[in-house]
Design a protein around this motif. Structure first.
Motif, PDB file in Angstrom:
ATOM      1  N   ARG A   1       0.882  -1.175   0.000  1.00  0.00           N
ATOM      2  CA  ARG A   1       0.000   0.000   0.000  1.00  0.00           C
ATOM      3  C   ARG A   1       0.915   1.219   0.000  1.00  0.00           C
ATOM      4  O   ARG A   1       1.543   1.532   0.998  1.00  0.00           O
ATOM      5  CB  ARG A   1      -0.907  -0.021   1.224  1.00  0.00           C
ATOM      6  N   LEU A   2       0.994   1.884  -1.125  1.00  0.00           N
ATOM      7  CA  LEU A   2       1.972   2.949  -1.309  1.00  0.00           C
ATOM      8  C   LEU A   2       1.713   4.189  -0.457  1.00  0.00           C
ATOM      9  O   LEU A   2       2.666   4.801   0.032  1.00  0.00           O
ATOM     10  CB  LEU A   2       2.031   3.343  -2.788  1.00  0.00           C
ATOM     11  N   GLY A   3       0.457   4.557  -0.273  1.00  0.00           N
ATOM     12  CA  GLY A   3       0.155   5.777   0.478  1.00  0.00           C
ATOM     13  C   GLY A   3       0.774   5.795   1.871  1.00  0.00           C
ATOM     14  O   GLY A   3       1.547   6.714   2.199  1.00  0.00           O
ATOM     15  N   PRO A   4       0.463   4.808   2.712  1.00  0.00           N
ATOM     16  CA  PRO A   4       1.062   4.790   4.050  1.00  0.00           C
ATOM     17  C   PRO A   4       2.591   4.654   4.008  1.00  0.00           C
ATOM     18  O   PRO A   4       3.291   5.232   4.834  1.00  0.00           O
ATOM     19  CB  PRO A   4       0.433   3.562   4.717  1.00  0.00           C
ATOM     20  N   GLY A   5       3.113   3.929   3.026  1.00  0.00           N
ATOM     21  CA  GLY A   5       4.558   3.754   2.914  1.00  0.00           C
ATOM     22  C   GLY A   5       5.276   5.053   2.603  1.00  0.00           C
ATOM     23  O   GLY A   5       6.303   5.378   3.206  1.00  0.00           O
ATOM     24  N   ILE A   6       4.732   5.808   1.683  1.00  0.00           N
ATOM     25  CA  ILE A   6       5.342   7.093   1.316  1.00  0.00           C
ATOM     26  C   ILE A   6       5.234   8.081   2.471  1.00  0.00           C
ATOM     27  O   ILE A   6       6.188   8.810   2.769  1.00  0.00           O
ATOM     28  CB  ILE A   6       4.706   7.644   0.025  1.00  0.00           C
TER      29      ILE A   6
END
Length: 107
Positions: free
Chosen positions: A30-35
């Motif tokens: 899940r890119l959003g939380p990672g970024i």
């Protein structure tokens, strides 16, 4: 008033937030939380760096790391239901005592 203690506390809080988001990122699936986690880590390191202008490295890092570790353990207890054993609680107390000793050593 020296803002370094406040900056260190804020850096630790941001780091804990980054760790929580990293868990939510599911290994960056899940890119959003990672970024957002990466952004918070960069901000936390920036605040840690600014605090090093007036706080010795050992004291600053122990404060940042110790507070981050203790808050992460408590957050994991709250969010994941992780049970802290008496030994774990004693470890958290020892971390707090170590940070306090370093603060006393460096005044």
């Amino acid at each position: 008033m020296n803002p370094a203690p406040l900056l260190l506390a804020l850096a630790a809080l941001l780091d804990v937030g980054a760790n929580a988001l990293l868990k939510k990122s599911d290994g960056f699936r899940r890119l959003g939380p990672g970024i957002l986690a990466l952004a918070l880590v960069l901000l936390a390191f920036g605040l840690l760096g600014v605090s090093l202008r007036t706080v010795p490295l050992a004291t600053a890092y122990a404060t940042w790391g110790g507070l981050g570790l203790a808050l992460s353990a408590l957050l994991s207890r709250r969010l994941d239901g992780t049970r802290l054993t008496p030994t774990a609680w004693a470890g958290l107390l020892l971390i707090g005592a170590s940070v306090a000793a370093l603060h006393h050593l460096h005044g």
